[in-house]
Design a protein around this motif. Structure first.
Motif, PDB file in Angstrom:
ATOM      1  N   LYS A  96     -16.383 -25.938 -27.693  1.00 30.81           N
ATOM      2  CA  LYS A  96     -16.707 -25.563 -29.139  1.00 30.81           C
ATOM      3  C   LYS A  96     -17.020 -26.687 -29.374  1.00 30.81           C
ATOM      4  O   LYS A  96     -18.651 -26.999 -29.715  1.00 30.81           O
ATOM      5  N   GLU A  97     -16.775 -28.008 -28.485  1.00 28.44           N
ATOM      6  CA  GLU A  97     -17.687 -28.864 -29.124  1.00 28.44           C
ATOM      7  C   GLU A  97     -20.064 -29.094 -28.786  1.00 28.44           C
ATOM      8  O   GLU A  97     -20.108 -29.356 -29.622  1.00 28.44           O
ATOM      9  N   ALA A  98     -20.333 -27.451 -27.832  1.00 25.63           N
ATOM     10  CA  ALA A  98     -21.361 -28.173 -27.042  1.00 25.63           C
ATOM     11  C   ALA A  98     -21.963 -27.425 -28.899  1.00 25.63           C
ATOM     12  O   ALA A  98     -23.371 -27.584 -29.476  1.00 25.63           O
ATOM     13  N   PHE A  99     -21.522 -25.895 -28.988  1.00 25.01           N
ATOM     14  CA  PHE A  99     -21.503 -25.533 -30.296  1.00 25.01           C
ATOM     15  C   PHE A  99     -21.542 -25.900 -31.382  1.00 25.01           C
ATOM     16  O   PHE A  99     -23.029 -26.078 -31.754  1.00 25.01           O
ATOM     17  N   LYS A 100     -20.883 -26.646 -31.798  1.00 22.72           N
ATOM     18  CA  LYS A 100     -20.682 -27.884 -32.490  1.00 22.72           C
ATOM     19  C   LYS A 100     -21.905 -28.592 -33.058  1.00 22.72           C
ATOM     20  O   LYS A 100     -22.948 -29.180 -34.051  1.00 22.72           O
ATOM     21  N   ALA A 101     -22.319 -29.176 -32.003  1.00 23.74           N
ATOM     22  CA  ALA A 101     -23.003 -30.562 -32.056  1.00 23.74           C
ATOM     23  C   ALA A 101     -24.974 -29.399 -32.982  1.00 23.74           C
ATOM     24  O   ALA A 101     -25.277 -30.306 -32.586  1.00 23.74           O
ATOM     25  N   ILE A 102     -24.541 -28.448 -32.138  1.00 29.81           N
ATOM     26  CA  ILE A 102     -25.712 -27.456 -32.103  1.00 29.81           C
ATOM     27  C   ILE A 102     -26.473 -27.295 -33.546  1.00 29.81           C
ATOM     28  O   ILE A 102     -26.663 -27.267 -34.990  1.00 29.81           O
ATOM     29  N   ASN A 104     -24.085 -28.240 -36.250  1.00 32.22           N
ATOM     30  CA  ASN A 104     -24.151 -29.233 -37.316  1.00 32.22           C
ATOM     31  C   ASN A 104     -24.967 -30.281 -37.068  1.00 32.22           C
ATOM     32  O   ASN A 104     -25.172 -31.391 -37.504  1.00 32.22           O
ATOM     33  N   SER A 105     -26.036 -29.921 -35.935  1.00 32.18           N
ATOM     34  CA  SER A 105     -27.373 -30.955 -36.022  1.00 32.18           C
ATOM     35  C   SER A 105     -28.314 -30.571 -37.473  1.00 32.18           C
ATOM     36  O   SER A 105     -28.540 -29.790 -37.185  1.00 32.18           O
ATOM     37  N   GLY A 106     -28.167 -32.154 -37.678  1.00 33.02           N
ATOM     38  CA  GLY A 106     -29.603 -32.445 -38.658  1.00 33.02           C
ATOM     39  C   GLY A 106     -30.919 -32.134 -37.908  1.00 33.02           C
ATOM     40  O   GLY A 106     -31.690 -30.683 -38.957  1.00 33.02           O
ATOM     41  N   PHE A 107     -31.504 -32.230 -37.067  1.00 27.04           N
ATOM     42  CA  PHE A 107     -32.518 -31.667 -36.075  1.00 27.04           C
ATOM     43  C   PHE A 107     -32.594 -30.245 -36.311  1.00 27.04           C
ATOM     44  O   PHE A 107     -33.578 -29.729 -36.631  1.00 27.04           O
ATOM     45  N   PHE A 108     -31.946 -29.064 -35.711  1.00 27.36           N
ATOM     46  CA  PHE A 108     -31.672 -28.076 -36.162  1.00 27.36           C
ATOM     47  C   PHE A 108     -31.229 -27.538 -36.937  1.00 27.36           C
ATOM     48  O   PHE A 108     -31.215 -25.648 -37.214  1.00 27.36           O
ATOM     49  N   LYS A 109     -30.850 -28.202 -38.020  1.00 30.80           N
ATOM     50  CA  LYS A 109     -30.163 -27.162 -39.678  1.00 30.80           C
ATOM     51  C   LYS A 109     -31.298 -26.597 -40.135  1.00 30.80           C
ATOM     52  O   LYS A 109     -30.406 -25.237 -40.119  1.00 30.80           O
ATOM     53  N   ARG A 146     -18.567 -17.276 -34.241  1.00 31.61           N
ATOM     54  CA  ARG A 146     -19.384 -18.476 -35.439  1.00 31.61           C
ATOM     55  C   ARG A 146     -17.853 -19.625 -36.048  1.00 31.61           C
ATOM     56  O   ARG A 146     -17.971 -20.595 -35.769  1.00 31.61           O
ATOM     57  N   GLU A 147     -16.851 -18.273 -36.329  1.00 33.21           N
ATOM     58  CA  GLU A 147     -15.991 -19.141 -37.403  1.00 33.21           C
ATOM     59  C   GLU A 147     -14.800 -19.944 -36.503  1.00 33.21           C
ATOM     60  O   GLU A 147     -14.188 -20.871 -36.406  1.00 33.21           O
ATOM     61  N   GLU A 148     -15.097 -19.518 -34.810  1.00 33.38           N
ATOM     62  CA  GLU A 148     -13.767 -19.669 -33.969  1.00 33.38           C
ATOM     63  C   GLU A 148     -14.573 -20.853 -33.194  1.00 33.38           C
ATOM     64  O   GLU A 148     -13.368 -22.226 -33.136  1.00 33.38           O
ATOM     65  N   LEU A 149     -15.672 -21.593 -32.819  1.00 37.02           N
ATOM     66  CA  LEU A 149     -16.181 -22.017 -32.658  1.00 37.02           C
ATOM     67  C   LEU A 149     -16.082 -23.496 -33.124  1.00 37.02           C
ATOM     68  O   LEU A 149     -16.047 -24.656 -32.907  1.00 37.02           O
ATOM     69  N   THR A 150     -16.625 -23.571 -34.897  1.00 36.41           N
ATOM     70  CA  THR A 150     -16.704 -24.140 -35.774  1.00 36.41           C
ATOM     71  C   THR A 150     -15.460 -24.590 -36.354  1.00 36.41           C
ATOM     72  O   THR A 150     -14.773 -25.874 -36.889  1.00 36.41           O
TER      73      THR A 150
END
Length: 151
Positions: A96-102, A104-109, A146-150
């Protein structure tokens, strides 16, 4: 934000140009037709599919901004992940932490937005009813992950 403790130091994973470059250099893969998928997509899809290798790939890329002397090796990353998973009792929070980092990233939005736009194109596609049904199940599985990871 994603953090991983390695050798007693709390390190923040960052989604940057270096993340993108390292993911392409190390984790680019090919699809069934021999087309390059790209390292970002390989890591992102791996996280979506709860592929344990994707966690170390994420951290390898996310810590690439560190000076080469400070950047942990893959073995050190995997040891730290192993410790974390043992403490947590499973790998879900690390995913979850790794997935959210990507995600929700502004860089990869825009990259993430494009990924899901392209993935949604499989809806209704297929030469036969069976292929269409298979594509629908795949898309549903990815959306549920995606829903579970976010969450």
């Amino acid at each position: 934000m994603a953090f991983l403790e390695i050798k007693g130091e709390e390190l923040e994973g960052k989604c940057t140009f270096k993340f993108d470059r390292v993911s392409d250099e190390k984790y680019n893969s090919q699809d069934a037709n021999g087309n390059d998928v790209g390292g970002f997509s390989t890591v992102y899809m791996g996280l979506l599919q709860y592929d344990i290798k994707a966690l170390s790939q994420f951290w390898d890329c996310a810590l690439s901004y560190l000076a080469s002397k400070k950047k942990p090796s893959i073995a050190e990353i995997e040891d730290a992940l192993q410790e974390r998973i043992e403490e947590d009792g499973d790998a879900l929070s690390a995913f979850k932490e790794a997935f959210k980092a990507i995600d929700n990233s502004g860089f990869f939005k825009l990259t993430v937005k494009n990924f899901w736009k392209n993935l949604n194109m499989v809806e209704g596609m297929g030469g036969t009813d069976e292929e269409k049904e298979q594509n629908e199940r795949y898309l549903t599985t990815m959306k549920e992950a995606r829903e579970e990871l976010t969450a």
